[in-house]
Write a protein that holds these residues in place. Structure first.
Motif, PDB file in Angstrom:
ATOM      1  N   GLU A 123     -48.986 -87.720   8.948  1.00  0.00           N
ATOM      2  CA  GLU A 123     -49.506 -87.606  10.088  1.00  0.00           C
ATOM      3  C   GLU A 123     -47.381 -87.086  10.403  1.00  0.00           C
ATOM      4  OE1 GLU A 123     -49.753 -90.496   8.504  1.00  0.00           O
ATOM      5  OE2 GLU A 123     -52.276 -90.807   9.598  1.00  0.00           O
ATOM      6  N   SER A 124     -46.760 -87.140   9.890  1.00  0.00           N
ATOM      7  CA  SER A 124     -45.249 -87.115   9.608  1.00  0.00           C
ATOM      8  C   SER A 124     -45.104 -85.699   9.560  1.00  0.00           C
ATOM      9  CB  SER A 124     -44.151 -88.049   9.079  1.00  0.00           C
ATOM     10  OG  SER A 124     -43.106 -87.426   9.371  1.00  0.00           O
ATOM     11  N   ILE A 125     -46.042 -85.561   8.661  1.00  0.00           N
ATOM     12  CA  ILE A 125     -45.755 -83.945   7.825  1.00  0.00           C
ATOM     13  C   ILE A 125     -46.916 -82.736   8.633  1.00  0.00           C
ATOM     14  CG2 ILE A 125     -47.001 -82.051   5.721  1.00  0.00           C
ATOM     15  CD1 ILE A 125     -46.601 -84.498   3.610  1.00  0.00           C
ATOM     16  N   GLU A 126     -48.002 -83.478   9.290  1.00  0.00           N
ATOM     17  CA  GLU A 126     -48.327 -82.008   9.449  1.00  0.00           C
ATOM     18  C   GLU A 126     -47.436 -82.270  11.336  1.00  0.00           C
ATOM     19  OE1 GLU A 126     -50.753 -80.439  10.165  1.00  0.00           O
ATOM     20  OE2 GLU A 126     -50.753 -80.746   7.678  1.00  0.00           O
ATOM     21  N   LEU A 127     -46.792 -83.605  11.652  1.00  0.00           N
ATOM     22  CA  LEU A 127     -45.949 -83.376  13.019  1.00  0.00           C
ATOM     23  C   LEU A 127     -44.863 -82.268  12.890  1.00  0.00           C
ATOM     24  CD1 LEU A 127     -44.611 -84.076  16.073  1.00  0.00           C
ATOM     25  CD2 LEU A 127     -43.553 -86.228  14.623  1.00  0.00           C
ATOM     26  N   HIS A 128     -44.334 -82.169  11.757  1.00  0.00           N
ATOM     27  CA  HIS A 128     -43.033 -82.302  11.092  1.00  0.00           C
ATOM     28  C   HIS A 128     -43.528 -80.190  11.145  1.00  0.00           C
ATOM     29  CE1 HIS A 128     -40.890 -85.134  10.232  1.00  0.00           C
ATOM     30  NE2 HIS A 128     -39.582 -84.413  10.448  1.00  0.00           N
ATOM     31  N   LYS A 129     -44.830 -79.789  10.827  1.00  0.00           N
ATOM     32  CA  LYS A 129     -45.260 -78.391  10.217  1.00  0.00           C
ATOM     33  C   LYS A 129     -45.455 -77.616  11.855  1.00  0.00           C
ATOM     34  CE  LYS A 129     -47.162 -78.532   6.230  1.00  0.00           C
ATOM     35  NZ  LYS A 129     -48.296 -78.890   5.575  1.00  0.00           N
ATOM     36  N   ASN A 130     -46.203 -78.938  13.052  1.00  0.00           N
ATOM     37  CA  ASN A 130     -46.413 -78.469  14.547  1.00  0.00           C
ATOM     38  C   ASN A 130     -45.101 -77.845  15.005  1.00  0.00           C
ATOM     39  OD1 ASN A 130     -48.930 -78.513  13.596  1.00  0.00           O
ATOM     40  ND2 ASN A 130     -49.353 -80.311  14.514  1.00  0.00           N
ATOM     41  N   CYS A 131     -43.882 -78.407  14.248  1.00  0.00           N
ATOM     42  CA  CYS A 131     -42.734 -78.428  15.566  1.00  0.00           C
ATOM     43  C   CYS A 131     -42.039 -77.534  14.234  1.00  0.00           C
ATOM     44  CB  CYS A 131     -42.004 -79.762  15.585  1.00  0.00           C
ATOM     45  SG  CYS A 131     -42.435 -80.512  17.025  1.00  0.00           S
ATOM     46  N   GLY A 132     -42.241 -76.631  13.634  1.00  0.00           N
ATOM     47  CA  GLY A 132     -41.804 -75.791  13.588  1.00  0.00           C
ATOM     48  C   GLY A 132     -41.118 -75.810  11.914  1.00  0.00           C
ATOM     49  N   PHE A 133     -41.254 -77.025  11.269  1.00  0.00           N
ATOM     50  CA  PHE A 133     -40.568 -77.113   9.805  1.00  0.00           C
ATOM     51  C   PHE A 133     -41.412 -76.539   8.750  1.00  0.00           C
ATOM     52  CE2 PHE A 133     -38.296 -80.107  12.267  1.00  0.00           C
ATOM     53  CZ  PHE A 133     -36.795 -80.819  11.830  1.00  0.00           C
ATOM     54  N   ARG A 134     -40.790 -76.508   7.616  1.00  0.00           N
ATOM     55  CA  ARG A 134     -41.791 -75.493   6.723  1.00  0.00           C
ATOM     56  C   ARG A 134     -41.188 -76.482   4.830  1.00  0.00           C
ATOM     57  NH1 ARG A 134     -39.121 -71.901   3.375  1.00  0.00           N
ATOM     58  NH2 ARG A 134     -36.821 -72.035   3.063  1.00  0.00           N
ATOM     59  N   GLU A 135     -42.340 -76.605   4.908  1.00  0.00           N
ATOM     60  CA  GLU A 135     -42.704 -77.025   3.053  1.00  0.00           C
ATOM     61  C   GLU A 135     -41.248 -76.667   2.211  1.00  0.00           C
ATOM     62  OE1 GLU A 135     -44.792 -79.374  -0.208  1.00  0.00           O
ATOM     63  OE2 GLU A 135     -45.481 -79.177   2.030  1.00  0.00           O
ATOM     64  N   ILE A 136     -40.299 -77.022   1.715  1.00  0.00           N
ATOM     65  CA  ILE A 136     -39.328 -76.693   0.567  1.00  0.00           C
ATOM     66  C   ILE A 136     -39.588 -76.757  -0.549  1.00  0.00           C
ATOM     67  CG2 ILE A 136     -37.708 -75.305   2.434  1.00  0.00           C
ATOM     68  CD1 ILE A 136     -35.734 -77.730   1.735  1.00  0.00           C
ATOM     69  N   GLY A 137     -40.138 -78.025  -0.850  1.00  0.00           N
ATOM     70  CA  GLY A 137     -40.816 -78.499  -2.414  1.00  0.00           C
ATOM     71  C   GLY A 137     -40.534 -79.855  -1.803  1.00  0.00           C
ATOM     72  N   VAL A 138     -40.746 -80.342  -3.366  1.00  0.00           N
ATOM     73  CA  VAL A 138     -41.307 -82.096  -3.202  1.00  0.00           C
ATOM     74  C   VAL A 138     -40.844 -82.666  -4.339  1.00  0.00           C
ATOM     75  CG1 VAL A 138     -44.201 -83.373  -3.737  1.00  0.00           C
ATOM     76  CG2 VAL A 138     -44.055 -81.526  -2.937  1.00  0.00           C
ATOM     77  N   ARG A 139     -39.970 -83.701  -3.942  1.00  0.00           N
ATOM     78  CA  ARG A 139     -39.643 -84.540  -5.368  1.00  0.00           C
ATOM     79  C   ARG A 139     -40.395 -85.177  -5.659  1.00  0.00           C
ATOM     80  NH1 ARG A 139     -33.387 -85.371  -3.831  1.00  0.00           N
ATOM     81  NH2 ARG A 139     -33.110 -85.952  -6.010  1.00  0.00           N
ATOM     82  N   GLU A 140     -40.815 -85.044  -6.897  1.00  0.00           N
ATOM     83  CA  GLU A 140     -41.800 -86.039  -7.575  1.00  0.00           C
ATOM     84  C   GLU A 140     -40.799 -88.005  -8.281  1.00  0.00           C
ATOM     85  OE1 GLU A 140     -43.428 -83.957 -10.904  1.00  0.00           O
ATOM     86  OE2 GLU A 140     -44.446 -82.636  -9.449  1.00  0.00           O
ATOM     87  N   LYS A 141     -41.866 -88.659  -7.699  1.00  0.00           N
ATOM     88  CA  LYS A 141     -41.828 -89.981  -7.416  1.00  0.00           C
ATOM     89  C   LYS A 141     -40.150 -90.309  -7.752  1.00  0.00           C
ATOM     90  CE  LYS A 141     -45.185 -91.322 -11.239  1.00  0.00           C
ATOM     91  NZ  LYS A 141     -46.305 -89.988 -11.990  1.00  0.00           N
ATOM     92  N   LEU A 142     -40.401 -89.952  -6.956  1.00  0.00           N
ATOM     93  CA  LEU A 142     -38.369 -90.012  -5.995  1.00  0.00           C
ATOM     94  C   LEU A 142     -37.479 -91.224  -6.352  1.00  0.00           C
ATOM     95  CD1 LEU A 142     -35.644 -88.244  -5.429  1.00  0.00           C
ATOM     96  CD2 LEU A 142     -36.322 -88.344  -2.929  1.00  0.00           C
ATOM     97  N   GLY A 143     -38.967 -92.365  -5.041  1.00  0.00           N
ATOM     98  CA  GLY A 143     -38.395 -93.853  -4.471  1.00  0.00           C
ATOM     99  C   GLY A 143     -39.593 -94.295  -5.220  1.00  0.00           C
ATOM    100  N   LYS A 144     -39.322 -95.791  -5.816  1.00  0.00           N
ATOM    101  CA  LYS A 144     -40.343 -96.589  -5.376  1.00  0.00           C
ATOM    102  C   LYS A 144     -39.525 -98.023  -4.898  1.00  0.00           C
ATOM    103  CE  LYS A 144     -39.416 -99.547  -9.613  1.00  0.00           C
ATOM    104  NZ  LYS A 144     -39.524 -99.767 -11.460  1.00  0.00           N
ATOM    105  N   MET A 145     -40.943 -98.428  -4.623  1.00  0.00           N
ATOM    106  CA  MET A 145     -40.899 -99.036  -4.129  1.00  0.00           C
ATOM    107  C   MET A 145     -41.030-100.959  -3.946  1.00  0.00           C
ATOM    108  SD  MET A 145     -41.224 -98.126  -0.194  1.00  0.00           S
ATOM    109  CE  MET A 145     -42.765 -96.421   0.203  1.00  0.00           C
ATOM    110  N   SER A 146     -40.288-101.480  -3.402  1.00  0.00           N
ATOM    111  CA  SER A 146     -41.001-102.984  -3.612  1.00  0.00           C
ATOM    112  C   SER A 146     -41.809-103.557  -4.961  1.00  0.00           C
ATOM    113  CB  SER A 146     -40.249-104.013  -2.847  1.00  0.00           C
ATOM    114  OG  SER A 146     -41.523-104.136  -2.339  1.00  0.00           O
TER     115      SER A 146
END
Length: 166
Positions: A123-146
């Motif tokens: 939902e947030s990715i789509e919101l940002h796209k709809n407001c003119g943001f573009r995807e510039i990349g993906v950082r894989e396994k960047l964060g680990k949840m508790s």
């Protein structure tokens, strides 16, 4: 719904913190595990570009910018935070807040806005796209949840067409 978009004031903090906690509890809005204090939040966000969507005395959502670096060459680059209260998601409030934040950021000399969004937060990715943001990349396994689960982070960017151009 007839809400207004206004600047954040310290008295809004309790409502903002509650909405932030709702985001934390989704497991896909942030890697934060605790809501910061007002003082921590206040010192980590720009003095300008802090907004709430307000309906009477109720805060529906909030958005703000954080500096990405203390180096002067990055003075016009900021990280976007945007959170909408659980009961108000999907009603266009995020679009209104983010579009107003973009306008306000340009008025304040920001030429690049960026977001790092957990891949599952579609939902947030789509919101940002709809407001003119573009995807510039993906950082894989960047964060680990508790809970031990790793998450990829989608990097998104919006370059101003009116600020920072020469």
């Amino acid at each position: 719904m007839n809400y207004t978009i206004e600047n954040i004031v310290q008295e809004d903090w309790e409502s903002i913190a509650n909405i932030y906690l709702e985001g934390i509890s989704t497991g896909k809005a942030t890697f934060q595990t605790d809501v910061p204090t007002w003082e921590q939040w206040d010192s980590s966000h720009t003095r300008t570009c802090r907004l709430v969507a307000r309906l009477d005395d109720k805060i529906l959502g909030w958005s703000a910018l954080s500096p990405t670096s203390s180096r002067c060459v990055y003075a016009g680059v900021a990280e976007v935070s945007i959170y909408i209260g659980k009961e108000f998601r999907g009603q266009g409030i995020g679009t209104s807040l983010l579009n107003r934040l973009i306008s306000l950021s340009e008025e304040n000399g920001f030429w690049t806005l960026q977001s790092g969004i957990i891949r599952e937060n579609v939902e947030s990715i789509e919101l940002h796209k709809n407001c003119g943001f573009r995807e510039i990349g993906v950082r894989e396994k960047l964060g680990k949840m508790s809970n031990g689960k790793w998450h990829d982070v989608v990097l998104m960017e919006r370059r101003s067409k009116i600020t920072g151009i020469s």
